[in-house]
Design a protein around this motif. Structure first.
Motif, PDB file in Angstrom:
ATOM      1  N   PRO A 492      -7.114 -28.538  23.720  1.00  0.00           N
ATOM      2  CA  PRO A 492      -6.110 -27.698  24.619  1.00  0.00           C
ATOM      3  C   PRO A 492      -5.300 -27.707  24.425  1.00  0.00           C
ATOM      4  CG  PRO A 492      -6.839 -28.788  26.398  1.00  0.00           C
ATOM      5  CD  PRO A 492      -6.950 -29.869  25.461  1.00  0.00           C
ATOM      6  N   TYR A 493      -4.841 -26.250  23.715  1.00  0.00           N
ATOM      7  CA  TYR A 493      -3.233 -25.795  23.938  1.00  0.00           C
ATOM      8  C   TYR A 493      -3.000 -25.319  25.462  1.00  0.00           C
ATOM      9  CZ  TYR A 493      -3.801 -26.412  18.976  1.00  0.00           C
ATOM     10  OH  TYR A 493      -3.536 -26.879  17.341  1.00  0.00           O
ATOM     11  N   GLU A 494      -3.178 -25.306  26.348  1.00  0.00           N
ATOM     12  CA  GLU A 494      -3.110 -25.055  27.585  1.00  0.00           C
ATOM     13  C   GLU A 494      -3.474 -25.590  29.004  1.00  0.00           C
ATOM     14  OE1 GLU A 494      -6.123 -21.385  28.794  1.00  0.00           O
ATOM     15  OE2 GLU A 494      -5.087 -20.326  26.913  1.00  0.00           O
ATOM     16  N   ALA A 495      -2.537 -25.660  30.402  1.00  0.00           N
ATOM     17  CA  ALA A 495      -2.271 -26.256  31.350  1.00  0.00           C
ATOM     18  C   ALA A 495      -2.272 -25.564  32.418  1.00  0.00           C
ATOM     19  CB  ALA A 495      -1.622 -27.569  30.697  1.00  0.00           C
ATOM     20  N   SER A 496      -2.887 -26.428  33.614  1.00  0.00           N
ATOM     21  CA  SER A 496      -2.724 -25.311  34.411  1.00  0.00           C
ATOM     22  C   SER A 496      -1.843 -26.185  35.427  1.00  0.00           C
ATOM     23  CB  SER A 496      -4.004 -25.204  34.917  1.00  0.00           C
ATOM     24  OG  SER A 496      -3.998 -23.762  34.717  1.00  0.00           O
ATOM     25  N   ILE A 497      -1.202 -26.269  36.283  1.00  0.00           N
ATOM     26  CA  ILE A 497      -0.011 -26.026  37.519  1.00  0.00           C
ATOM     27  C   ILE A 497      -0.764 -25.226  38.676  1.00  0.00           C
ATOM     28  CG2 ILE A 497       1.321 -26.854  36.258  1.00  0.00           C
ATOM     29  CD1 ILE A 497       3.806 -25.435  36.882  1.00  0.00           C
ATOM     30  N   ASN A 558       6.328 -19.906  41.330  1.00  0.00           N
ATOM     31  CA  ASN A 558       5.468 -18.173  42.007  1.00  0.00           C
ATOM     32  C   ASN A 558       4.881 -17.185  41.123  1.00  0.00           C
ATOM     33  OD1 ASN A 558       4.408 -16.012  43.810  1.00  0.00           O
ATOM     34  ND2 ASN A 558       6.447 -16.049  44.647  1.00  0.00           N
ATOM     35  N   ARG A 559       3.257 -17.592  41.425  1.00  0.00           N
ATOM     36  CA  ARG A 559       2.783 -17.194  40.377  1.00  0.00           C
ATOM     37  C   ARG A 559       2.903 -15.335  40.319  1.00  0.00           C
ATOM     38  NH1 ARG A 559      -3.451 -16.515  41.671  1.00  0.00           N
ATOM     39  NH2 ARG A 559      -3.673 -17.269  44.075  1.00  0.00           N
ATOM     40  N   ARG A 560       3.038 -14.931  41.271  1.00  0.00           N
ATOM     41  CA  ARG A 560       3.383 -12.990  41.057  1.00  0.00           C
ATOM     42  C   ARG A 560       4.819 -13.063  40.709  1.00  0.00           C
ATOM     43  NH1 ARG A 560       2.671 -13.101  47.287  1.00  0.00           N
ATOM     44  NH2 ARG A 560       3.311 -14.764  47.901  1.00  0.00           N
ATOM     45  N   GLU A 561       5.276 -13.772  40.724  1.00  0.00           N
ATOM     46  CA  GLU A 561       7.304 -13.907  40.279  1.00  0.00           C
ATOM     47  C   GLU A 561       6.959 -13.838  38.394  1.00  0.00           C
ATOM     48  OE1 GLU A 561       9.970 -16.287  41.419  1.00  0.00           O
ATOM     49  OE2 GLU A 561       9.937 -15.503  43.554  1.00  0.00           O
ATOM     50  N   GLN A 562       6.725 -14.770  38.256  1.00  0.00           N
ATOM     51  CA  GLN A 562       5.807 -15.609  36.530  1.00  0.00           C
ATOM     52  C   GLN A 562       4.672 -16.622  36.916  1.00  0.00           C
ATOM     53  OE1 GLN A 562       8.913 -16.970  34.177  1.00  0.00           O
ATOM     54  NE2 GLN A 562       7.997 -17.721  32.213  1.00  0.00           N
ATOM     55  N   HIS A 588      -0.522 -21.884  32.482  1.00  0.00           N
ATOM     56  CA  HIS A 588      -0.761 -21.441  33.880  1.00  0.00           C
ATOM     57  C   HIS A 588      -0.397 -21.694  35.073  1.00  0.00           C
ATOM     58  CE1 HIS A 588      -2.946 -19.397  30.548  1.00  0.00           C
ATOM     59  NE2 HIS A 588      -3.326 -20.172  30.259  1.00  0.00           N
ATOM     60  N   VAL A 589       0.006 -20.734  35.682  1.00  0.00           N
ATOM     61  CA  VAL A 589       0.316 -21.213  37.125  1.00  0.00           C
ATOM     62  C   VAL A 589      -0.592 -20.319  38.513  1.00  0.00           C
ATOM     63  CG1 VAL A 589       1.723 -20.536  39.337  1.00  0.00           C
ATOM     64  CG2 VAL A 589       3.192 -21.016  37.059  1.00  0.00           C
ATOM     65  N   CYS A 590      -1.321 -22.008  38.758  1.00  0.00           N
ATOM     66  CA  CYS A 590      -2.404 -21.563  39.960  1.00  0.00           C
ATOM     67  C   CYS A 590      -2.749 -21.337  41.047  1.00  0.00           C
ATOM     68  CB  CYS A 590      -3.608 -22.311  38.961  1.00  0.00           C
ATOM     69  SG  CYS A 590      -3.913 -22.483  37.186  1.00  0.00           S
ATOM     70  N   ASP A 595      -6.498 -29.599  48.346  1.00  0.00           N
ATOM     71  CA  ASP A 595      -6.504 -30.891  47.500  1.00  0.00           C
ATOM     72  C   ASP A 595      -5.950 -30.604  46.073  1.00  0.00           C
ATOM     73  OD1 ASP A 595      -8.338 -32.389  50.054  1.00  0.00           O
ATOM     74  OD2 ASP A 595      -9.374 -30.813  49.032  1.00  0.00           O
ATOM     75  N   GLY A 596      -5.582 -29.910  46.445  1.00  0.00           N
ATOM     76  CA  GLY A 596      -5.459 -29.443  44.463  1.00  0.00           C
ATOM     77  C   GLY A 596      -5.865 -28.825  43.359  1.00  0.00           C
ATOM     78  N   THR A 597      -7.021 -28.556  43.801  1.00  0.00           N
ATOM     79  CA  THR A 597      -8.320 -28.105  42.961  1.00  0.00           C
ATOM     80  C   THR A 597      -7.357 -26.874  43.180  1.00  0.00           C
ATOM     81  OG1 THR A 597      -9.929 -29.039  43.850  1.00  0.00           O
ATOM     82  CG2 THR A 597     -10.419 -27.825  43.051  1.00  0.00           C
ATOM     83  N   ILE A 598      -8.018 -26.097  41.331  1.00  0.00           N
ATOM     84  CA  ILE A 598      -7.454 -24.669  41.197  1.00  0.00           C
ATOM     85  C   ILE A 598      -8.385 -23.884  41.723  1.00  0.00           C
ATOM     86  CG2 ILE A 598      -6.692 -23.670  39.501  1.00  0.00           C
ATOM     87  CD1 ILE A 598      -6.000 -25.752  38.411  1.00  0.00           C
ATOM     88  N   GLN A 599      -8.020 -22.791  42.395  1.00  0.00           N
ATOM     89  CA  GLN A 599      -8.911 -21.663  43.281  1.00  0.00           C
ATOM     90  C   GLN A 599      -8.999 -21.059  41.599  1.00  0.00           C
ATOM     91  OE1 GLN A 599     -10.796 -22.116  45.382  1.00  0.00           O
ATOM     92  NE2 GLN A 599     -10.279 -24.554  45.564  1.00  0.00           N
ATOM     93  N   SER A 600      -7.240 -19.832  41.718  1.00  0.00           N
ATOM     94  CA  SER A 600      -7.700 -18.750  41.268  1.00  0.00           C
ATOM     95  C   SER A 600      -6.399 -19.419  40.147  1.00  0.00           C
ATOM     96  CB  SER A 600      -7.643 -17.885  41.763  1.00  0.00           C
ATOM     97  OG  SER A 600      -7.399 -16.540  41.279  1.00  0.00           O
TER      98      SER A 600
END
Length: 798
Positions: A492-497, A558-562, A588-590, A595-600
């Motif tokens: 994929p061309y997408e990642a999350s942090i 800070n995902r509210r900033e970017q 994507h900032v999440c 535990d480091g599990t992405i919620q949103s």
């Protein structure tokens, strides 16, 4: 009668059988039983003394098969109280009493009236009784005795299990047990020798013997040969009386089968066989059949064949036909008349099951020579080298480039010329061409290795003067790769942090795909595009294994900033010339849990989730849905009621009075309308009494005081102009629905004599109000100072 102690009733025996026993002495079994009985003394005087009485008895013997005309005397019963005056009567009962055995009631003599057979019944059990003839009362208790039938030798031995069939392997040693026979004699085995049986061989005693006591049959010779005689018939006799003179005998026939052992080797009837075969015969073609014979039978005749290593032995193979046990000689390699015309093949037959006891009798194998003559035929062209040639060509080669050359020759002596062609069924697109004379394969179209990396082309070679002689071979053409495709980022061309990511944290691994396949393998180089070289958020790390890792360069996001970052990556391959491509990685900032599990990964959702738990959010959504449903129900009910009121307004518009109890908030309640416009209503420069308008007396008093000020005639020109202006604005506003509306202007003014703006309070004396004073007001005027104007008065107002 004089009393005597021990007066007895005696059972007298006359044993005739003792006459037939010779010197044997009969055994006597005497039994005594006591009985207390009364005894008569001096005629009429009863004595009470106890005396003993008893039976003294023995077995009676009667010989079987008595042939006399008179009844046979068996024995006598007598009581010691019998004085011979006939006052005692003797009787018997039990087996055969009154029929087979009779008794003289007075004398007690017992006779047998019938011919007895011990083999049918060996003894009879009877009971004897002595009674008073006058009173028929028993003088003694009833006693049991036995009449035994004495045996004579009247039954011959019989073989009940016959006919007998046994077997023994051939060449068995002397004394080998074959089987056992048994004869039965119906005579009494406990009396004399009538049932003692001995065995002997009447016929076949040269080859077999029988044990006289046990009946076991054994071999008498060691050279029994199944191939000479495979069965023997023996007559075995059994004689009773232990074989003495006068004994009876019986005989039976015993069949003894000689079973086979593998004592014979295979033998070929001929020492040489000749066959002919064409050189064009295919591999696997049968040349001929030969067969070795074996005098044995069954599995002992099973044999296998093999070919000895001789000249041409590698050209042929031999197999065994499981049904006929024949050796089938077939072609293993193609034959060539021009190379050799005659082949000599040595075929050997070997027994599969060899008995080690008889190895010395023969070699258990035999050989024969098979001569195979090869005849000449017209053969098709032969490709050299053989099928399976591989050719190579680069994918950027031009049309007409030489790919390779195929060669075929005529193997016959004539060596006819050969012509070549490509089977278009294997090259429908005509990518390749072939020279019919030289066999040179050239390129007919531009190649693309990524579309097809291999091509399998069938080439046909035929003799120029005989097209029926043709052969084919498959040429595999490999398309060599050139670097004509740039590398691309693999999906994929997408990642999350996570927002709390730390510096140097690996967030994504980038891999690359390249449609090219260089022989030395792929080598890719990764870097950020020049525009993103100074990226302060992320860094690119080339792992040197054709992958790259994306790492964070700072701490905390800070995902509210970017909430999204775009990272352009440049990938370069190691080809010549090198090709490259640029791909963008979306990061994507999440929001994550502990535990480091992405919620949103949505900023809006983050605000809601930060304040409420998932359970609370669900409950809130349920409440919102319930409120929406309630509002829709209320609006529906209001519309229905409004429709009912409108129908009532058509009958009597005066009933359409809006009641409200809100006094308003004075100067602070200015949200409904810009009250500065209404304030100008009280600045009247002049009052013109000549203008036509509504009667001032018909207006509420508070309006009169505001319009005239001093109680003089009212001037409504300014008031009328303001109303007309507002009506025009309402007519021009297309967003307003065309039905009546109600608005509240909560400005009371500075000198209002009333405490409320309600028109109801002012006009409280009349039950039905007169609204004629509104006749000259402008169309679509909705509301002013707390009273209501229906829209159907617009024509009168205009």
């Amino acid at each position: 009668m004089v009393p005597t102690q021990g007066l007895q009733i005696s059972l007298l025996l006359l044993v005739l059988g003792s006459l037939h026993c010779g010197s044997c002495e009969p055994s006597v079994d005497t039994r005594t039983s006591s009985k207390a009985i009364g005894k008569v003394e001096d005629k009429g005087t009863m004595s009470h003394e106890r005396v003993k009485r008893g039976w003294v008895w023995n077995q009676f013997f009667v010989v079987e098969e008595y042939t006399g005309t008179e009844p046979l005397y068996v024995g006598k019963i007598h009581s010691d109280s019998d004085e011979g005056d006939g006052s005692i009567k003797y009787t018997i009962s039990g087996e055969g009493a009154g029929t087979i055995f009779i008794i003289d009631e007075i004398t007690g003599d017992i006779h047998a009236t019938e011919r007895l057979d011990r083999e049918e019944k060996t003894y009879y059990t009877l009971r004897a009784q002595a009674r008073d003839r006058l009173t028929d009362q028993p003088l003694e208790p009833e006693s049991e005795f036995i009449i035994k039938v004495q045996d004579i030798n009247d039954s011959e031995p019989k073989f009940l299990e016959g006919p007998y069939i046994g077997s023994v392997p051939e060449l068995s040693p002397i004394g080998t047990s074959v089987m056992k026979v048994t004869a039965s004699d119906a005579d009494d085995p406990t009396y004399g020798s009538s049932a003692r049986v001995v065995y002997s061989v009447l016929e076949g005693e040269k080859y077999f013997t029988v044990d006289s006591q046990t009946g076991v049959i054994r071999t008498a010779v060691a050279d029994l040969d199944r191939e000479t005689q495979d069965r023997y018939e023996l007559v075995v006799k059994a004689t009773d009386m232990a074989g003495q003179m006068g004994g009876l005998s019986g005989s039976t026939t015993v069949t003894i089968v000689i079973t086979d052992v593998n004592d014979n080797p295979p033998r070929f009837p001929q020492k040489m066989y000749q066959f002919s075969v064409s050189e064009g015969a295919a591999v696997g073609t049968a040349v001929g059949r030969v067969m070795a014979t074996d005098a044995d039978m069954g599995e002992n005749t099973d044999m296998s064949y093999l070919i000895r290593a001789e000249d041409g032995g590698e050209l042929f193979r031999v197999s065994t036909d499981g049904e006929t046990q024949e050796a089938v000689i077939t072609i293993q390699k193609p034959l060539d008349y021009e190379n050799m015309q005659t082949h000599r093949v040595v075929v050997e037959a070997v027994n599969k099951h060899v008995d080690p006891r008889f190895v010395d009798l023969g070699s258990f194998r035999d050989q024969t020579i098979v001569v195979v003559t090869v005849s000449d035929t017209d053969e098709p062209p032969l490709f050299r080298p053989s099928a399976g040639a591989v050719m190579e060509v680069h994918e950027d080669a031009r049309v007409g480039t030489l790919v390779g050359i195929v060669t075929a020759v005529d193997p016959d002596v004539e060596n006819a010329p050969v012509r070549y062609s490509i089977d278009r069924g294997t090259d429908q697109e005509k990518i390749f061409n072939i020279d019919a004379v030289t066999g040179a394969i050239t390129l007919g179209k531009v190649l693309d290795r990524e579309t097809a990396g291999w091509h399998n082309v069938t080439v046909t070679a035929v003799e120029a003067d005989n097209h029926s002689q043709a052969s084919q071979t498959t040429v595999s053409i490999r398309i060599l790769d050139v670097n004509d495709n740039p590398p691309e980022l693999a999906t994929p061309y997408e990642a999350s942090i996570c927002e709390d990511a730390k510096p140097g944290q690996l967030i994504h691994t980038i891999s690359v795909v390249d449609r090219d396949e260089p022989q030395s393998g792929h080598r890719f180089y990764f870097t950020l595009v020049p525009e993103a070289a100074n990226n302060r958020h992320f860094t690119l790390w080339d792992v040197k294994d054709n992958t790259a890792g994306v790492r964070t360069q700072r701490a905390g996001f800070n995902r509210r900033e970017q909430n999204v970052y775009l990272l352009p990556i440049l990938v370069v391959d190691g080809g010549s010339p090198a090709l490259s491509s640029t791909g963008t990685l979306t990061i994507h900032v999440c929001g994550c849990d502990t535990d480091g599990t992405i919620q949103s990964c949505n900023s809006t959702a983050y605000v809601a989730s930060a304040a409420l738990s998932p359970g609370a959010l669900i409950a809130l959504l349920v409440c919102v849905l319930i409120l929406i449903v309630l509002v829709l129900l209320i609006l529906t009910l209001k519309r229905q009621r409004k429709g009912q009121r409108m129908s009532e307004d058509e009958e009597d518009m005066r009933d359409n009075v809006i009641k409200y109890n809100d006094e308003g908030g004075g100067e602070q309640d200015t949200q409904a309308y810009d009250m500065s416009a209404l304030r100008s209503l009280y600045d009247f420069p002049e009052v013109k009494g000549s203008e036509s308008g509504p009667d001032l007396r018909s207006l509420p008093q508070w309006i009169q005081s505001r319009v005239t000020g001093d109680g003089g005639p009212a001037d409504f020109s300014l008031f009328r102009g303001y109303i007309r202006k507002k009506v025009e604005q309402a007519d021009a506003d297309l967003s307003v629905p065309p039905y009546d509306s109600f608005q509240t202007y909560a400005f009371e003014g500075s000198s209002s004599p009333a405490l409320s703006l309600s028109s109801i309070h002012t006009l409280s004396t009349a039950s039905e109000q007169d609204f004629s004073y509104l006749s000259d007001w402008g169309p679509r005027f909705r509301q002013l100072a707390g009273f209501y104007v229906p829209s159907h008065l617009e024509e009168d107002a205009s």
